[in-house]
Design an enzyme around this catalytic site. Structure first.
Site, PDB file in Angstrom:
ATOM      1  N   LYS A   8      15.967   2.799 -16.097  1.00  0.00           N
ATOM      2  CA  LYS A   8      15.604   4.226 -16.119  1.00  0.00           C
ATOM      3  C   LYS A   8      15.814   4.879 -14.763  1.00  0.00           C
ATOM      4  O   LYS A   8      16.092   6.086 -14.683  1.00  0.00           O
ATOM      5  CB  LYS A   8      14.175   4.388 -16.607  1.00  0.00           C
ATOM      6  CG  LYS A   8      13.120   3.633 -15.792  1.00  0.00           C
ATOM      7  CD  LYS A   8      12.496   4.447 -14.699  1.00  0.00           C
ATOM      8  CE  LYS A   8      11.489   3.642 -13.891  1.00  0.00           C
ATOM      9  NZ  LYS A   8      10.800   4.448 -12.871  1.00  0.00           N
ATOM     10  N   ALA A  28       0.813  -1.215   0.000  1.00  0.00           N
ATOM     11  CA  ALA A  28       0.000   0.000   0.000  1.00  0.00           C
ATOM     12  C   ALA A  28       0.846   1.263   0.000  1.00  0.00           C
ATOM     13  O   ALA A  28       0.484   2.271   0.610  1.00  0.00           O
ATOM     14  CB  ALA A  28      -0.951  -0.003   1.198  1.00  0.00           C
ATOM     15  N   TYR A  71       0.910   8.128   1.905  1.00  0.00           N
ATOM     16  CA  TYR A  71       1.519   8.042   0.579  1.00  0.00           C
ATOM     17  C   TYR A  71       0.790   8.838  -0.499  1.00  0.00           C
ATOM     18  O   TYR A  71       1.412   9.265  -1.467  1.00  0.00           O
ATOM     19  CB  TYR A  71       1.622   6.575   0.144  1.00  0.00           C
ATOM     20  CG  TYR A  71       2.575   5.783   0.994  1.00  0.00           C
ATOM     21  CD1 TYR A  71       3.949   5.850   0.788  1.00  0.00           C
ATOM     22  CD2 TYR A  71       2.110   4.981   2.039  1.00  0.00           C
ATOM     23  CE1 TYR A  71       4.832   5.135   1.577  1.00  0.00           C
ATOM     24  CE2 TYR A  71       2.985   4.254   2.834  1.00  0.00           C
ATOM     25  CZ  TYR A  71       4.347   4.339   2.597  1.00  0.00           C
ATOM     26  OH  TYR A  71       5.223   3.630   3.379  1.00  0.00           O
ATOM     27  N   ASP A  77       8.996   5.669 -20.113  1.00  0.00           N
ATOM     28  CA  ASP A  77       9.308   5.627 -18.686  1.00  0.00           C
ATOM     29  C   ASP A  77      10.571   6.421 -18.383  1.00  0.00           C
ATOM     30  O   ASP A  77      10.672   7.108 -17.360  1.00  0.00           O
ATOM     31  CB  ASP A  77       9.476   4.168 -18.257  1.00  0.00           C
ATOM     32  CG  ASP A  77       9.265   3.963 -16.767  1.00  0.00           C
ATOM     33  OD1 ASP A  77       8.943   4.934 -16.059  1.00  0.00           O
ATOM     34  OD2 ASP A  77       9.426   2.824 -16.301  1.00  0.00           O
ATOM     35  N   ALA A 112       3.080   7.886  -9.758  1.00  0.00           N
ATOM     36  CA  ALA A 112       1.861   7.493  -9.045  1.00  0.00           C
ATOM     37  C   ALA A 112       0.917   8.666  -8.789  1.00  0.00           C
ATOM     38  O   ALA A 112      -0.303   8.548  -8.986  1.00  0.00           O
ATOM     39  CB  ALA A 112       2.235   6.818  -7.727  1.00  0.00           C
ATOM     40  N   THR A 167      10.675   9.660 -15.788  1.00  0.00           N
ATOM     41  CA  THR A 167      11.451   9.519 -14.552  1.00  0.00           C
ATOM     42  C   THR A 167      12.622  10.489 -14.510  1.00  0.00           C
ATOM     43  O   THR A 167      12.997  10.979 -13.447  1.00  0.00           O
ATOM     44  CB  THR A 167      11.961   8.076 -14.416  1.00  0.00           C
ATOM     45  OG1 THR A 167      10.864   7.185 -14.571  1.00  0.00           O
ATOM     46  CG2 THR A 167      12.584   7.840 -13.050  1.00  0.00           C
TER      47      THR A 167
END
Length: 335
Positions: free
Chosen positions: A192, A10, A50, A245, A141, A249
């Site tokens: 990455k 989580a 988070y 990606d 996220a 990033t």
């Protein structure tokens, strides 16, 4: 298409992906290690640790009991850090439902064994490679949790299983493509993080967009070299799990690896950078060791990865790393 899905982990990405699945209409149970996190998700519809301020679907349930999360699951999403995946999965293995699709969200190469995450999952769970899928691509996220348009990749050797999970996580803000090249997708996701550390260091040193573009492009080149040596399809690295990606990033301030590298570039030590990020070490700090070793095993030249490793683990100054990269022997761009 799996309807009942367990998400184990989580953190920010695990919670976000659980939200995606719930928004897609799946029956989702999210396992959290800490009771207070599980309670907040179930009772308040938020993960304050988070994803503060992000409302979660009312249908999303959370528990601290992995057996309850796994009960009846048709797919199991593994959302724990790469270097803890083996230990966690070994504990969960007896409760894994037979035939369930096992999906890895982790991006890294395991220290010691030098195995990709799907290889670790197949080995520990005792399942064939075709039962393991990975989700990769530009997966910041917080942006996904805020329902900003996002595209990712579901990779699995079993094309039908990939399509089934692709359908299971489809929403009006999250679109995934399928790929059977698991090797390429996983290496793109792991490497990455290392290149993003280098970009962060460059930013911390005060360098601009030309430097960033050079690091991203040459970082992609060395990632693809390693991938081809391991049997990946070169085209994968021009897609979402490769270039997509990598750009996200390396460029985003939301990237932990980019931000961590920036601190190193501004002169902080590894310990100082870790303390400034609430004790968290960026994934690339660990992965650079295993990726560097994997490259050496296969005779692949990865100068940026090697430089990042030496900064993080051998005390090389970022400015000297930059000088060494610029001073390398000249060669054809395609080499």
């Amino acid at each position: 298409m799996p309807q009942r899905i367990a998400v184990l982990g989580a953190g920010s990405w695990g919670t976000t992906f659980a939200k995606v699945l719930a928004d897609a209409g799946r029956d989702v149970v999210l396992w959290a290690r800490r009771p207070e996190v599980a309670a907040a998700i179930t009772d308040r519809g938020e993960n304050p640790d988070y994803l503060p301020g992000i409302p979660l679907p009312a249908t999303l349930r959370s528990t601290v009991d992995p057996l309850a999360a796994l009960d009846g699951a048709q797919a199991v999403v593994l959302a724990v850090p790469s270097q803890t995946l083996r230990e966690n999965l070994a504990g969960w293995r007896p409760a894994l439902p037979a035939g369930a699709t096992l999906v890895s969200l982790a991006k890294g190469v395991e220290l010691g064994t030098l195995k990709r995450m799907s290889e670790v999952v197949a080995e520990v769970a005792g399942v064939p490679a075709g039962q393991v899928a990975v989700v990769s691509g530009p997966n910041l996220a917080r942006e996904i949790a805020a329902e900003q348009p996002t595209a990712s990749v579901v990779a699995c050797p079993d094309a039908e299983r990939a399509v089934a999970f692709q359908r299971a996580c489809f929403t009006n803000y999250f679109r995934s493509y399928t790929n059977t090249d698991v090797v390429g997708c996983e290496l793109g996701g792991a490497c990455k993080n290392v290149i993003a550390l280098a970009c962060g260091m460059a930013g911390g040193l005060g360098y601009g967009d030309n430097t960033m573009a050079a690091l991203i492009t040459r970082g992609l080149a060395e990632t693809a070299r390693l991938g081809v040596a391991l049997g990946a399809d070169p085209l994968t690295f021009s897609g979402l799990a490769g270039l997509g990606d990598l750009v996200a990033t390396c460029a985003s301030p939301l990237s932990r690896n980019r931000s961590f590298g920036d601190r190193l570039g501004r002169g902080e030590t590894l310990v100082q950078a870790q303390e400034a990020t609430n004790g968290q070490v960026a994934e690339g700090v660990k992965s650079c060791s295993s990726i560097r070793e994997l490259a050496a095993r296969h005779g692949v030249d990865m100068p940026i990865t090697d430089g990042v490793y030496r900064v993080c683990h051998q005390g090389l100054e970022p400015l000297k790393m930059a000088a060494e990269l610029l001073g390398r022997a000249q060669k054809d761009e395609r080499q």
